[in-house]
Design an enzyme around this catalytic site. Structure first.
Site, mmCIF file in Angstrom:
data_model
loop_
_atom_site.group_PDB
_atom_site.id
_atom_site.type_symbol
_atom_site.label_atom_id
_atom_site.label_comp_id
_atom_site.label_asym_id
_atom_site.label_seq_id
_atom_site.Cartn_x
_atom_site.Cartn_y
_atom_site.Cartn_z
ATOM 1 N N ASP A 84 -1.191 1.858 4.379
ATOM 2 C CA ASP A 84 -0.207 1.836 3.300
ATOM 3 C C ASP A 84 0.747 3.004 3.530
ATOM 4 O O ASP A 84 0.617 3.740 4.500
ATOM 5 C CB ASP A 84 -0.874 1.871 1.927
ATOM 6 C CG ASP A 84 -1.854 3.012 1.791
ATOM 7 O OD1 ASP A 84 -1.956 3.818 2.732
ATOM 8 O OD2 ASP A 84 -2.507 3.103 0.750
ATOM 9 N N ASP A 131 -6.295 2.215 -1.737
ATOM 10 C CA ASP A 131 -6.675 3.171 -2.775
ATOM 11 C C ASP A 131 -6.903 2.533 -4.139
ATOM 12 O O ASP A 131 -7.599 3.076 -4.975
ATOM 13 C CB ASP A 131 -5.632 4.294 -2.885
ATOM 14 C CG ASP A 131 -4.219 3.742 -3.054
ATOM 15 O OD1 ASP A 131 -4.078 2.516 -3.247
ATOM 16 O OD2 ASP A 131 -3.260 4.520 -2.987
ATOM 17 N N ASP A 144 -7.782 -3.241 -4.031
ATOM 18 C CA ASP A 144 -7.869 -3.161 -2.568
ATOM 19 C C ASP A 144 -9.276 -3.431 -2.055
ATOM 20 O O ASP A 144 -9.474 -3.636 -0.860
ATOM 21 C CB ASP A 144 -7.421 -1.774 -2.082
ATOM 22 C CG ASP A 144 -5.919 -1.608 -2.146
ATOM 23 O OD1 ASP A 144 -5.230 -2.640 -2.069
ATOM 24 O OD2 ASP A 144 -5.439 -0.474 -2.282
#
Ligand code: ATP
Length: 919
Positions: free
Chosen positions: A356, A657, A661
């Protein structure tokens, strides 16, 4: 109903210390019906002040009384169990059998020696496993769950283990509920209780008591240990901890570091088993063949046992375990925490990293730089978190108090916000979501003061799926919803716009102007957010779909989140190592592209979440080949990408996070959660936690994983050459029909003592210079490839033949058999010490590697040669190992045989090395 001051104001210390009544009611032991009691009765029963919680002294006392908040399902391995396990294997049984037969034959000395070696082997194995156990326990401690609690009026991050009944705990999305809590405050609070009740949808929670006999799944006034928060905010008081919780009662969940054997350990166990069976069969065959030709039974038996002992690399499992355990520590030094031992191996083999953006590639330290309003575009000055700076409209300095549009936007940024700032001697520090901290600082720069914080009526939390957040306040002028989120998401829900202090219908031109401003800001890499509000009139039900519509558009803010300085170099390293780095972010496409280019990622185009949904699997896979960045994705897109990559045979690492997820983290070969900003849910779904959230640490972890795998390959080869050498010597000798070349105790000494020491040191070999210049290993690559097998056979053959030559040469000189045996035995040790140098690198010659670069190996060299000298010269060892003293000539002879085993491979490697360097 409103959120308390303490909840809104982490760090608020309150006035004076209240006198807290001692707990009156029974705490947890008789399982009182907390869910049916009123809020006040619960607080009174637990002796808790609703604002300040309990005192530290009370907490200490209760901890003594109720014990730590732990589930005692998987007790830690006790030392005696580990010790006992060392003696429960086939090798030990063979050895004990040998001891028994020696005893029957009246060889008491041999019995004692075998027993001593069994004991030593057990202790060595115990020591190594104990080390590994300790390393894992230390890990478990670092992973210990924490929570935000309130004690003596202060919000503190508390270790969940130390919570006691009566503690106040704050709850927010992504938190794992640390104990059983009775709710005192709840704003749109929802919990995922699937782990406890099997209910897969989040369950809404509230403060109101429920009837006493309500079933567990419907007790909406409670949240339970082991479940997690998916939405809203809340405050609860601990009513049960540890085994007294519902989870403890059904004894289901154990949040310990998982200790399943790694694939490597499993493969090794299989190898050991196969070798064990092989040794048994050869042993029996040798026995039978010998009996047929009429050899004495005792000699035959000793040969059989020697062969059995020689086939099995006894030291290997312990060396692997110790290396992996030491590897865990090496990883922590690189800010990488392994939740499973096998993660190191997987990390070293990664072929694609999906990362990410926010916080991993960027610093996650945000500041508002630009603000777009319908009445103009404003620049904001000032650095860091210090709330001082100016608002510039062109060259002109604005007084925000006199600019109603700016004021309205900053106010919404402040009211739709849960972050806070605090100051100490080192400056200003943020607490909470960095995006919100940036908005808070901007509002403070405008001289806005914090609102009266008691009026939050409802809240729809931010998550990666919604990409927006709304807080509904009760104010003097009525109910107001403050909304912020991704611009396209907010704009879709707006019908009006604020311009020069007045609300106007949102026209297509306004829309175009907003979109153009959004594109402009995002293209420069600014993280762009839209803000909106709505006066809620009439009887609007406080639900997402009824509140988040008909909004008044207030403006856009552009936040600067600079890339981490070390990231470009880390990306280069990953590229050189043949690892594909894919950015998959929730961020807008232009912002993501701008950042990707800034940090050196190949980024030709951005594909957004909605576009991904339109693509067939094959098309999506095709995209991965050309530099692509995935933007505005949801966790489901991440899951799909991992799935596709894995299907193509890639080894995938995925960072995450958020609460959502977890599925992608579980699906990836290496799920990586963020230590600082990751939610408990993401952490518990991961294999690895990045302690500093930093992409560069992840790449260092990959390098360390590769080093460990390399080294394991090295010492497996090394140990096997020794075994092959011993077996070849014994079998050849059998064919030649000579007397016993080694005694079983001597082989045990080599395998367990002198070889193990150097093997452990080989495991400490530093990473080779080109470790991140090679392509990732193929997932299908065997531990021992064809080249490896050949090397092991050739070197092992040389060792075996040399030992035999030394043996027969000595016998032919007319020397006693004991001297010949001592020479063959010591010869193998010396040959192995030279052979270990071959395995310091499978490619590089020692000349390029440097002789002194692994001091551990030098230490192990000296130690094991010293031990061998003891074996030959110290009387009681002479007796135990059946050795006699050796003279200079014999040492010289052994050295002469040992040199080629190092010099020839070194020369071959050197020639190859020169070629690759020239190439
Ligand atoms: P990454 O996925 O790389 O961490 P990200 O943080 O931008 O990037 P998300 O957390 O999914 O990804 O956020 C998506 C978008 O939601 C952001 O680009 C922003 O527009 C908006 N957003 C982020 N944080 C908040 C917040 N606290 N409140 C409202 N909207 C937010």
């Amino acid at each position: 109903m409103g959120l308390s001051y303490a909840l809104r104001w982490p760090g608020w210390t309150g006035e004076e210390k209240p006198h807290l009544p001692e707990p009156t009611g029974p705490l947890t032991r008789e399982r009182p019906q907390w869910h049916a009691e009123t809020r006040e009765a619960v607080l009174q029963g637990l002796g808790t002040d609703p604002e300040k919680g309990i005192t530290w002294a009370q907490a200490r006392e209760r901890l003594r009384e109720y014990g730590p908040n732990e589930l005692k399902i998987q007790p830690r391995e006790t030392w005696y169990r580990i010790l006992a396990r060392q003696f429960a294997n086939t090798l030990i049984i063979i050895l004990l059998l040998a001891a028994l037969i020696s005893f029957a034959a009246g060889e008491v000395g041999d019995v004692l020696t075998i027993l001593a070696i069994v004991l030593l082997n057990g202790l060595l194995g115990f020591f190594q496993e104990w080390q590994a156990e300790n390393a894992l326990a230390a890990l478990a401690k670092m992973l210990a769950p924490t929570c935000k609690g309130i004690r003596e009026g202060q919000v503190k991050v508390l270790e969940a283990r130390l919570l006691v009944p009566g503690d106040l705990v704050l709850l927010e999305p992504g938190d794992r509920v640390p104990a059983d809590l009775r709710l005192l405050e709840a704003v749109n609070l929802e919990a995922d209780e699937s782990a406890l009740t099997g209910e897969s949808l989040p369950v809404p929670k509230s403060v109101a008591p429920v009837p006493p006999n309500t079933p567990l799944a419907d007790r909406s006034s409670m949240v339970w240990m082991g479940t997690h928060i998916t939405n809203g905010r809340g405050l609860g008081v601990v009513v049960a901890t540890g085994m007294a919780t519902e989870f403890g009662q059904i004894a289901q969940l154990a949040e310990t570091v998982q200790q399943e054997p790694t694939p490597l350990q499993r493969r090794l166990a299989l190898l050991a088993k196969q070798l064990g069976v092989l040794s048994l069969i050869t042993g029996i065959l040798v026995l039978l063949a010998g009996l047929l030709v009429g050899k004495p039974l005792k000699d035959l038996f000793l040969t059989g046992v020697a062969l059995a002992v020689a086939v099995v690399p006894e030291g290997l499992p312990a060396v692997v375990t110790l290396t992996l355990a030491l590897g865990v520590r090496a990883m922590v030094r690189r800010r990488v925490l392994l939740r499973k031992l096998q993660a190191a191996e997987a990390l070293g083999g990664v072929t694609t990293i999906c990362t990410d953006k926010t916080g991993t590639l960027t610093k996650n330290e945000m500041t508002v730089r630009r603000i777009w309003l319908a009445s103009g575009e404003v620049e904001v000055t000032g650095v860091g978190y210090e709330p001082s700076g100016h608002f510039l409209l062109g060259a002109q300095r604005l007084d925000p108090q006199e600019h109603p549009d700016l004021l309205a936007l900053l106010e919404t940024g402040l009211w739709c916000n849960h972050s806070s700032l605090y100051r100490d001697e080192t400056g200003w520090h943020p607490r909470g979501d960095p995006t919100e901290v940036a908005l808070l600082v901007a509002a403070l720069k405008a001289g806005l003061s914090l609102p009266e914080r008691k009026g939050i009526l409802s809240e729809f939390s931010f998550n990666a799926l919604r990409k927006r957040m709304t807080v509904v306040w009760e104010k003097a002028e009525g109910l107001v919803a403050h909304v912020k989120g991704a611009p396209e998401v907010i704009l879709d829900r707006c019908t009006r716009i604020l311009k020069n202090g007045k609300e106007w219908p949102l026209t297509p031109e306004d829309r175009r102007a907003i979109e153009a401003a959004y594109a402009r800001m995002a293209k420069t890499g600014l993280r762009t957010l839209a803000l909106a509000k709505r006066q809620l009139t009439g009887e609007i039900p406080l639900r997402e779909e009824t509140v988040e519509r008909d909004l008044v558009f207030l403006g856009l803010v552009g936040l600067l989140d600079p890339p981490r300085p070390e990231v470009p170099a880390a990306i280069r390293t990953a590229q050189e190592a043949g690892i594909r780095v894919l950015m998959i972010t929730g961020e807008a496409a232009p912002t993501a592209l701008a950042l990707a280019r800034q940090i050196g990622l190949r980024a030709e185009r951005a594909v957004t979440g909605p576009e991904i949904e339109e693509l067939e699997d094959e098309e999506l896979l095709g995209l991965l080949e050309g530099g692509v960045v995935f933007a505005r994705t949801t966790p489901e897109h991440k899951l799909r990408i991992v799935h596709l990559l894995k299907r193509r045979g890639e080894v995938v690492a995925m960072t995450g996070d958020g609460v959502n997820d977890a599925p992608a983290l579980r699906k990836a070969d290496v799920g990586i959660a963020m230590g600082l900003r990751g939610t408990d849910v993401a952490k518990s779904a991961s294999d690895v936690v990045l302690l500093d959230d930093n992409f560069a640490s992840l790449i260092r972890g990959v390098e360390e994983g590769r080093r460990q795998y390399d080294n394991i390959q090295k010492f497996i080869r090394y140990l096997l050459t020794s075994n092959i050498g011993e077996v070849i010597a014994i079998l050849l000798n059998l064919l030649l029909g000579g007397p016993l070349v080694f005694l079983p105790v001597q082989i045990l000494w080599i395998n367990l003592i002198t070889d193990s020491l150097t093997a452990v040191a080989l495991g400490m070999e530093p990473a080779e210079k080109d470790v991140m210049k090679r392509r990732p290993r193929k997932p299908s690559e065997p531990l021992l490839d064809r080249r490896g097998v050949l090397a092991v056979l050739l070197l092992g053959g040389y060792i075996g033949a040399s030992a035999l030559w030394l043996f027969y040469h000595t016998l032919q000189r007319g020397a006693p058999q004991a001297l010949a045996q001592t020479l063959a035995f010591t010869g193998i040790v010396i040959l192995e010490k030279f052979n270990v140098l071959n395995f310091r690198s499978l490619r590089m010659p020692l000349a390029a590697l440097g002789f002194f670069t692994n001091p551990w190996l030098l230490g192990a060299w000296v130690l094991s040669l010293g031990l061998q000298a003891c074996a030959v010269y110290v009387p009681f060892l002479q007796e135990a190992l059946h050795t006699v003293p050796l003279g200079w000539k014999e040492w010289g002879l052994m050295l002469l045989w040992a040199l080629p085993i190092f010099l020839i491979p070194e020369f071959i490697k050197w020639v190859g090395w020169q070629k690759t360097r020239r190439g």
